[in-house]
Design an enzyme around this catalytic site. Structure first.
Site, short mmCIF file in Angstrom:
data_model
loop_
_atom_site.label_atom_id
_atom_site.label_comp_id
_atom_site.label_asym_id
_atom_site.label_seq_id
_atom_site.Cartn_x
_atom_site.Cartn_y
_atom_site.Cartn_z
N ALA A 187 0.84 -1.20 0.00
CA ALA A 187 0.00 0.00 0.00
C ALA A 187 0.88 1.25 0.00
O ALA A 187 1.44 1.62 1.03
CB ALA A 187 -0.91 -0.01 1.22
N PRO B 105 -5.62 8.26 -1.76
CA PRO B 105 -6.67 8.89 -2.58
C PRO B 105 -6.22 10.20 -3.21
O PRO B 105 -6.63 10.54 -4.32
CB PRO B 105 -7.81 9.11 -1.58
CG PRO B 105 -7.59 8.08 -0.52
CD PRO B 105 -6.11 7.90 -0.41
N GLY C 79 -0.99 9.05 -6.48
CA GLY C 79 -0.10 7.89 -6.49
C GLY C 79 1.25 8.19 -7.09
O GLY C 79 2.28 7.69 -6.65
N SER C 80 1.27 9.06 -8.12
CA SER C 80 2.54 9.33 -8.80
C SER C 80 3.53 10.02 -7.87
O SER C 80 4.72 9.71 -7.87
CB SER C 80 2.30 10.21 -10.04
OG SER C 80 1.41 9.59 -10.93
N GLU D 97 8.91 -4.49 -10.23
CA GLU D 97 7.48 -4.42 -10.55
C GLU D 97 7.29 -3.93 -12.00
O GLU D 97 6.46 -4.46 -12.74
CB GLU D 97 6.77 -3.46 -9.58
CG GLU D 97 5.28 -3.33 -9.88
CD GLU D 97 4.54 -2.41 -8.90
OE1 GLU D 97 5.18 -1.82 -8.00
OE2 GLU D 97 3.31 -2.28 -9.06
N THR E 299 3.08 5.54 -13.99
CA THR E 299 2.39 5.75 -15.27
C THR E 299 3.39 5.97 -16.42
O THR E 299 4.58 6.23 -16.19
CB THR E 299 1.47 6.99 -15.21
OG1 THR E 299 2.31 8.13 -14.98
CG2 THR E 299 0.45 6.87 -14.09
#
Ligand SMILES: Cc1cc2nc3c(=O)[nH]c(=O)nc-3n(C[C@H](O)[C@H](O)[C@H](O)COP(=O)(O)OP(=O)(O)OC[C@H]3O[C@@H](n4cnc5c(N)ncnc54)[C@H](O)[C@@H]3O)c2cc1C
Length: 399
Positions: A145, A149, A152-153, A262, A385
């Site tokens: 985690a 909210p 994320g970047s 990842e 991203t």
């Protein structure tokens, strides 16, 4: 993996294919509808040694390196599985490496992990015993985690706090988009223990049955339907200080280091999804007849398939080349970012063309290419991203 595949790796491929054929394919549609894979599947994959690949035997792994786990990822998809299945079943690949790296940095002092209750409480060896070993045995499920909210970047801006209170940390905040977060027994969680910015971030392992830790929401998604995704809420969750991974306030660098693996996994999922869609589409174009002949007889169709094959082959070659460099210990973050973007771009184009060549059938739920089309959309978002990858590539260029 750019050299010819060894006998061992060919056997690993065979083993993975048998696992997918026997233990996954008969059930995958049901898991897509249920929104998750069963716990028992983790046990089966562990027994076959698939969960432990890429982890040292001393922590309960099956040995091998990054290329072995990427080979399994690739073969799961080529055998008819999906990137959603990879996300659900191999979440430990993003939840555990920080713990194992901390244990390795410790020079694993004291009793070896796995030696049981003798491992010194509060050490990385104790975390290995409690979390890594049972997870690689398929008995526990872990998640990672980081994302919140608000964003994320920009990992350095995260707001979930962990305040030291006696022998514990008190954790407050919300994490979202947590893969396997509904089923997870524990969550490797990025928290703020210090000043604002990257220098104040730590990693804590939080048991999901701790009072105050709740699954706020199961998220419904465009794809990856068999992979449960959750928003988790932490209200005054008491976490033993021994659950800190590594050193306090050194979490940001640890997160960034593990992102490389990842990203290569997501890149592998992308070219494997493209290859699977190409294979399905070639078969479809042989069988499907229009205007008195098979689709494959049309030059425009053949050329489209040729273009799909070229993009897929180029992506595969480049991702494998970068994986070789990472496995050899080279720090190549820009190349990893390029590999992810190149593979995602190839995949996006190929899944789109696969659906198009299937016509209306490609739009139906029972068409495999329909699932890949939906599943593929996350690959350019998760793990950083496409735009963030471009930032890393630009930094590598010195601009
Ligand atoms: C199915 C799924 C599973 C996931 N699993 C996990 C998980 O297990 N654990 C976890 O922690 N997270 C997980 N994530 C979260 C994922 O990592 C984030 O969604 C991703 O990092 C992007 O963050 P964001 O959604 O907050 O978008 P934002 O950061 O808000 O970005 C929004 C858009 O702005 C762009 N953007 C942002 N900053 C810049 C910039 N500086 N320059 C140019 N463009 C920019 C982004 O590229 C993006 O297009 C998952 C997400 C999904 C959808």
């Amino acid at each position: 993996m750019t050299e010819p595949e060894t006998l061992e790796r060919r056997q690993l491929r065979e083993l993975t294919r048998r696992f997918v054929t026997r233990d996954v394919l008969p059930h995958l549609d049901g898991w897509e509808r249920a929104g998750e894979v069963p716990r028992a599947l983790h046990g089966t994959a562990a027994e076959l040694g698939l969960l432990g690949l890429g982890f040292p035997e001393a922590v309960g792994g099956s040995g091998g390196d990054l290329r072995d786990s990427l080979l399994v990822t690739e073969e799961v998809i080529l055998a008819g599985g999906s990137s959603g299945l990879v996300a659900a079943l191999f979440t430990h690949g993003i939840a555990l490496p920080h713990i194992v790296a901390a244990w390795q940095r410790d020079g694993h002092p004291g009793p070896e992990p796995g030696s049981g209750p003798g491992s010194e409480p509060g050490t990385a060896a104790a975390l290995v015993d409690r979390y890594v070993r049972p997870t690689l045995a398929g008995a526990r499920i872990g998640a990672l985690a980081v994302t919140e909210p608000d964003g994320g970047s920009d990992v350095a801006a995260l707001r979930t706090t962990a305040r030291r209170d006696g022998a514990d940390y008190l954790v407050n905040g919300t994490k979202t988009f947590v893969t396997s977060g509904v089923r997870a027994d524990f969550v490797t969680t990025a928290v703020r223990t210090g000043a604002p910015g990257a220098a104040g971030i730590s990693l804590l392992v939080i048991d999901t049955d701790a009072p105050g830790c709740t699954v706020d929401r199961r998220l419904e998604k465009l794809g990856w339907h068999c992979s449960d995704t959750a928003t988790l809420s932490f209200v005054d969750v008491r976490v033993p200080a021994g659950n800190l991974i590594g050193v306090e306030n050194a979490g940001f660098a640890a997160i960034m280091r593990q992102f490389g693996t990842e990203r290569l996994s997501l890149a592998t999922q992308a070219y494997a999804t493209a290859q699977r869609c190409l294979d399905l589409t070639v078969a479809w174009c042989r069988d499907r007849h229009t205007f008195g002949g098979p689709l494959i007889g049309r030059q425009v169709v053949r050329h489209r398939l040729a273009e799909m094959a070229t993009r897929t082959a180029a992506a595969r070659a480049y991702v494998r080349q970068v994986a070789d460099r990472v496995a050899a210990g080279e720090p190549v973050p820009a190349e990893v970012a390029m590999a992810k973007n190149a593979a995602v771009s190839a995949c996006d184009r190929v899944v789109d063309q696969a659906v198009q060549l299937h016509g209306g059938h490609g739009y139906l739920r029972d068409a495999e290419v329909e699932r890949h089309y939906r599943d593929a959309r996350i690959l350019g978002i998760g793990g950083g991203t496409t735009e963030i990858m471009n930032e890393i590539i630009a930094k590598g260029l010195g601009i």
